[in-house]
Design a protein around this motif. Structure first.
Motif, short mmCIF file in Angstrom:
data_model
loop_
_atom_site.label_atom_id
_atom_site.label_comp_id
_atom_site.label_asym_id
_atom_site.label_seq_id
_atom_site.Cartn_x
_atom_site.Cartn_y
_atom_site.Cartn_z
N UNK A 161 46.19 -29.98 -83.62
CA UNK A 161 46.56 -29.12 -84.75
C UNK A 161 46.19 -27.67 -84.59
N UNK A 162 45.77 -27.27 -83.39
CA UNK A 162 45.37 -25.88 -83.14
C UNK A 162 46.47 -24.89 -83.50
N UNK A 163 47.67 -25.14 -83.00
CA UNK A 163 48.77 -24.19 -83.19
C UNK A 163 49.10 -24.03 -84.67
N UNK A 164 49.19 -25.14 -85.38
CA UNK A 164 49.54 -25.10 -86.81
C UNK A 164 48.48 -24.32 -87.61
N UNK A 165 47.23 -24.57 -87.30
CA UNK A 165 46.14 -23.90 -88.04
C UNK A 165 46.13 -22.40 -87.76
N UNK A 166 46.35 -22.02 -86.52
CA UNK A 166 46.37 -20.59 -86.17
C UNK A 166 47.53 -19.88 -86.85
N UNK A 167 48.66 -20.52 -86.89
CA UNK A 167 49.83 -19.88 -87.51
C UNK A 167 49.65 -19.73 -89.01
N UNK A 168 48.90 -20.63 -89.64
CA UNK A 168 48.56 -20.46 -91.05
C UNK A 168 47.75 -19.19 -91.26
N UNK A 169 46.97 -18.82 -90.24
CA UNK A 169 46.14 -17.62 -90.31
C UNK A 169 46.90 -16.36 -89.88
N UNK A 170 48.19 -16.50 -89.57
CA UNK A 170 49.00 -15.35 -89.19
C UNK A 170 48.79 -14.89 -87.76
N UNK A 171 48.32 -15.80 -86.89
CA UNK A 171 48.04 -15.46 -85.50
C UNK A 171 49.28 -15.73 -84.65
#
Length: 304
Positions: free
Chosen positions: A48-58
């Protein structure tokens, strides 16, 4: 400065360490100053790394799990060709900035010597005196590879990490040795019939967190042999080793992407004697031929 450029590009590489990399992104955002951009290069995480980072606008770059060299090349490619940065810092996800403005020493050091490395305190056998700063760099025979800072001008001469190193091991050493061969990031000393590498090192403003390594003994042994073999090859490397890799790598950046900076020595070999002969003023001044060409000759349109 346009939206397609920045003063500092920070590329974090990660693989299935969601909490660690997310914490690092927040830490960098809290402590970094000036005009910078962060991207995270994810090597096929399944936690879930990618999904979590994209939630943070990364901004997240990545695809399949391809190994360290390929993953770091994602960040180098992005900041060389898409959002062009004056300085590029490669960070492993277990690096932890400790002070506000931590990046300034790394930017200054890179501007002075082109390329600078981190060496953790655990490398006691090879560790110079500490602390090491941009104006008092350490010098040593070994690099850690957890933090690598370089100017875009130096990077243009060296290119990318060599994907022949595969999953893990010595890719960062080959990268830094090629900087030395190009006149950046240290010196090469002749002792008898052998050349010894001495790298410029820095440990300012950061520490290394405890993390489980993905290394394997077999990878390290095989890549140690490869490291020696590659010293006879040209300094510059593309981010891929063959046509198949090129298609796969570029597909990660979108089907419409086609632009890529050419290396300054495309289809050429830099000849020191020839450069001095053509430019006697450089020889008389005492400049190192390669360093002069990179810092001055390119913008002066000097003939090789």
């Amino acid at each position: 400065m346009s939206e397609n450029s920045c003063e500092l590009g920070i590329a974090i590489t990660t693989y299935s360490r969601k909490d660690m990399v997310c914490n690092l992104v927040e830490r960098i955002r809290a402590l970094t100053r000036g005009n910078y951009k962060i991207v995270v290069c994810d090597d096929g995480s399944s936690d879930g790394t990618v999904e979590e980072l994209r939630k943070k606008g990364v901004t997240v770059l990545g695809g399949k799990n391809k190994g360290i060299a390929w993953n770091k090349n994602r960040g180098l490619f992005y900041f060389s060709n898409i959002c062009r940065a004056k300085t590029v810092i490669l960070l492993d996800d277990d690096v932890w900035p400790e002070i506000a403005g931590w990046e300034q020493e790394w930017i200054l050091a890179a501007s002075r010597v082109g390329h600078v490395n981190y060496i953790p305190s655990s490398y006691t056998r090879y560790s110079p005196d500490r602390p090491m700063t941009a104006t008092n760099l350490g010098v040593g025979p070994t690099v850690g590879g957890m933090v690598l800072a370089q100017t875009i001008e130096a990077l243009a001469c060296v290119g990318y990490m060599d994907t022949r190193f595969g999953r893990y091991g010595h890719e960062h050493s080959d990268f830094s040795i090629r900087f030395l061969r190009a006149g950046f990031g240290g010196v090469r000393c002749r002792v008898g019939d052998e050349l010894h590498n001495r790298f410029y090192l820095l440990d300012s403003g950061i520490k290394l967190l405890d993390a489980i390594s993905s290394s394997s003994h077999d990878d390290l042994e095989n890549n140690a042999r490869l490291l020696n073999e590659l010293q006879k090859e040209p300094v510059y490397r593309a981010p891929w080793c063959n046509e198949e890799e090129m298609v796969e790598f570029r597909a990660e950046f979108g089907s419409g992407f086609s632009e890529m900076n050419d290396p300054p020595f495309k289809e050429k070999t830099f000849d020191i004697d020839s450069y001095y002969k053509k430019h006697e003023d450089v020889y008389s001044s005492g400049w190192d031929a390669f360093a002069h060409y990179v810092e001055n000759g390119i913008k002066e349109s000097r003939d090789l």
